[in-house]
Design a protein around this motif. Structure first.
Motif, short mmCIF file in Angstrom:
data_model
loop_
_atom_site.label_atom_id
_atom_site.label_comp_id
_atom_site.label_asym_id
_atom_site.label_seq_id
_atom_site.Cartn_x
_atom_site.Cartn_y
_atom_site.Cartn_z
N LEU A 376 0.83 -1.20 0.00
CA LEU A 376 0.00 0.00 0.00
C LEU A 376 0.86 1.25 0.00
N ARG A 377 1.84 1.26 0.91
CA ARG A 377 2.70 2.43 1.06
C ARG A 377 3.52 2.69 -0.20
N GLU A 378 4.04 1.62 -0.81
CA GLU A 378 4.85 1.80 -2.01
C GLU A 378 4.01 2.27 -3.19
N SER A 379 2.77 1.84 -3.28
CA SER A 379 1.88 2.28 -4.35
C SER A 379 1.67 3.79 -4.31
N LEU A 380 1.75 4.37 -3.12
CA LEU A 380 1.53 5.80 -2.97
C LEU A 380 2.58 6.63 -3.70
N TYR A 381 3.75 6.05 -3.96
CA TYR A 381 4.82 6.78 -4.64
C TYR A 381 4.65 6.80 -6.16
N ILE A 382 3.79 5.94 -6.70
CA ILE A 382 3.68 5.81 -8.16
C ILE A 382 3.31 7.11 -8.86
N PRO A 383 2.33 7.89 -8.37
CA PRO A 383 1.98 9.14 -9.09
C PRO A 383 2.87 10.33 -8.76
N THR A 384 4.07 10.09 -8.20
CA THR A 384 4.95 11.19 -7.81
C THR A 384 6.11 11.35 -8.79
N VAL A 385 6.76 12.51 -8.73
CA VAL A 385 7.90 12.79 -9.60
C VAL A 385 9.12 11.99 -9.15
N LYS A 386 10.15 11.95 -10.00
CA LYS A 386 11.35 11.17 -9.75
C LYS A 386 12.04 11.57 -8.44
N ASP A 387 12.10 12.87 -8.17
CA ASP A 387 12.77 13.34 -6.96
C ASP A 387 12.12 12.77 -5.70
N ILE A 388 10.81 12.61 -5.74
CA ILE A 388 10.10 12.04 -4.59
C ILE A 388 10.34 10.54 -4.52
N LYS A 389 10.24 9.85 -5.67
CA LYS A 389 10.42 8.39 -5.70
C LYS A 389 11.78 7.97 -5.18
N TYR A 390 12.80 8.72 -5.55
CA TYR A 390 14.17 8.32 -5.22
C TYR A 390 14.76 9.13 -4.06
N LYS A 391 14.69 10.45 -4.15
CA LYS A 391 15.39 11.28 -3.17
C LYS A 391 14.61 11.44 -1.87
N SER A 392 13.34 11.88 -1.96
CA SER A 392 12.54 12.04 -0.74
C SER A 392 12.36 10.69 -0.04
N LYS A 393 12.15 9.66 -0.82
CA LYS A 393 11.97 8.33 -0.25
C LYS A 393 13.20 7.86 0.51
N SER A 394 14.38 8.18 -0.03
CA SER A 394 15.62 7.77 0.66
C SER A 394 15.77 8.50 2.00
N TRP A 395 15.37 9.78 2.04
CA TRP A 395 15.41 10.51 3.32
C TRP A 395 14.43 9.89 4.31
N ILE A 396 13.25 9.55 3.85
CA ILE A 396 12.24 8.97 4.74
C ILE A 396 12.72 7.62 5.28
N ASP A 397 13.29 6.79 4.39
CA ASP A 397 13.67 5.44 4.78
C ASP A 397 15.01 5.38 5.51
N SER A 398 15.73 6.47 5.56
CA SER A 398 17.00 6.47 6.29
C SER A 398 16.91 7.38 7.52
N PHE A 399 17.11 8.66 7.30
CA PHE A 399 17.13 9.60 8.42
C PHE A 399 15.78 9.70 9.10
N GLY A 400 14.71 9.67 8.31
CA GLY A 400 13.37 9.80 8.88
C GLY A 400 13.04 8.67 9.82
#
Length: 464
Positions: A376-400
């Motif tokens: 469910l959570r990963e599906s939420l990233y599908i309609p987002t831009v590349k920066d969100i899919k890769y960069k924002s996601k990496s911040w969330i999954d690491s530092f966040g």
């Protein structure tokens, strides 16, 4: 009969092109999660053996700051590499370095033969800090790649299958580890030493990480290129940015977007709430398993045994439960069901409050997170831009994620003098659990509504 199975969600319901894509992604994810299952447990086990459990708080604190420059480097590479090359670099890095670490585990001075735990055993510190990046730079990266080549409709049907395949990978490696490390296991008495067993497990995980990008390469070579566009609206935006030369946005863009976009903050909140609850329960789980173990291998075996149970239950939940619920209820309702199910587990914990309840609730949290909430959570990233899919996601999954674990640790420290079974214990823990679940439900409701609106309107989330 066929119609009945289709209504129940027990048919694959994918065309040949999507089925080929999901099959290969599932096979690659089998390798990624099979490897991660070993690394997740060995990271804690080896640090405890080399350095000592008393330093666990210190290494968790240090890892928060170590991941910041690592995430910035990752963001820089996102701008300069293709999605596939990025996956190869990080899978290869963790695979090759993992083989080197496995070799040195047998060293008499810095490896496992030296049974004296000490704060100056830097090999233990390196192992823990290195594998802390496995989630944002391997598991998360694989999901980012999958989200960029998968449409929302295919994700609804195919992501539960990928999760089921990953559970099989986890079952394979966790089961193998349990059988090797447990004296009563089927192959627990084959003559291997404790050191050799841990080297074998780490070597296996490293090889599996190297295999994953090979499978993805096969997909890119033989798959239908049009079928690899993913969400078409995002694909068109990305191609336009490449043509205009505006696709390279810098190392901090993912972090900036995360704070500017309520949608991304809401995804972060979903992970934040889960980690708050998971850390509270997992700390008690480690104490229970450690006190019950009679040896180092016994402790490792118990850890992998419970991980095996999580993967076995998770397989059936993802294949038979998640697929059906998504098909019948849709993403919006399922996002709400997740915190509600977890709330029921916490009610059970507060009623029973014993060692068995801790292990049951920890298992339940793991199953719900990986088998139900993850697709469910990963599906939420599908309609987002590349920066969100890769960069924002990496911040969330690491530092966040580290932030959420730190907040949870503060709660544990503040509540450590509260005696279980007292009225104060009930007030503190019920208030904490209720607040988290209530906020989680509100965020899930808004997030599901926003996602469905974006898909219905063919919208791209994150455009400046």
């Amino acid at each position: 009969m066929a119609q009945l199975l289709k209504r129940m969600g027990l048919t694959l319901d994918l065309n040949k092109r999507d089925l080929f894509k999901i099959f290969l992604l599932s096979l690659a994810f089998f390798c990624v999660i099979g490897a991660y299952t070993i690394l997740k447990e060995l990271k804690d086990i080896l640090f405890t053996q080399f350095v000592g459990s008393g330093y666990m708080g210190d290494v968790k604190f240090i890892s928060m700051f170590m991941l910041v420059p690592a995430t910035l480097l990752y963001a820089k590479l996102v701008d300069s590499m293709s999605r596939f090359k990025l996956l190869c670099v990080y899978s290869g890095l963790y695979g090759i370095v993992g083989l080197i670490i496995a070799y040195y585990l047998g060293d008499a001075q810095i490896g496992l033969p030296n049974a004296i735990a000490s704060g100056d055993r830097w090999f233990g510190w390196f192992i823990y800090l290195f594998y802390e990046g496995a989630v944002p730079f391997v598991v998360s990266l694989f999901w980012s790649f999958s989200n960029s080549v998968t449409s929302p409709e295919t994700a609804k049907k195919g992501y539960p299958l990928m999760i089921a395949a990953s559970k099989l990978g986890g079952m394979f490696t966790a089961g193998l580890a349990w059988m090797l490390l447990t004296p009563t296991g089927i192959i627990g008495n084959i003559g291997l030493t404790d050191v050799a067993i841990h080297q074998l497990l780490l070597g296996l995980a490293s090889v599996m990480l190297c295999i994953a990008p090979v499978i993805v390469y096969y997909l890119l070579k033989l798959g239908n290129q049009e079928n690899l566009h993913g969400y078409e609206a995002v694909y068109k935006v990305e191609k336009k940015e490449e043509a205009d030369g505006t696709d390279q946005t810098g190392m901090f863009s993912g972090l900036m977007i995360m704070f500017k976009q309520p949608y991304i903050l809401a995804i972060f909140a979903m992970i934040f709430f889960y980690e708050l609850l998971n850390v509270v329960i997992s700390v008690q789980r480690l104490v229970i398993l450690k006190s019950a173990a009679e040896s180092f291998s016994g402790f490792s075996g118990a850890m992998f045994e419970q991980r095996l149970i999580i993967h076995v239950i998770g397989f059936f939940v993802s294949f038979f439960g998640t697929r059906i619920l998504l098909k019948v209820l849709g993403e919006r309702a399922c996002l709400l069901l997740n915190p509600m199910f977890i709330g029921l587990l916490l009610v059970y914990f507060m009623v029973m409050r014993d060692a068995h309840a801790v292990l049951v609730v920890y298992t339940g949290l793991g199953v719900l997170n990986y088998a139900f909430a993850s697709p469910l959570r990963e599906s939420l990233y599908i309609p987002t831009v590349k920066d969100i899919k890769y960069k924002s996601k990496s911040w969330i999954d690491s530092f966040g994620m580290k932030i959420s674990k730190s907040v949870s640790s503060l709660f544990i420290k503040s509540a450590k003098n509260v005696v279980p079974g007292t009225a104060m214990f009930n007030v503190v823990y019920i208030s904490f659990f209720s607040t988290v679940i209530a906020l989680w439900i509100l965020v899930a409701w808004w997030l599901g509504r926003r996602y469905c609106k974006a898909i219905e309107n063919n919208e791209v989330i994150g455009l400046q």
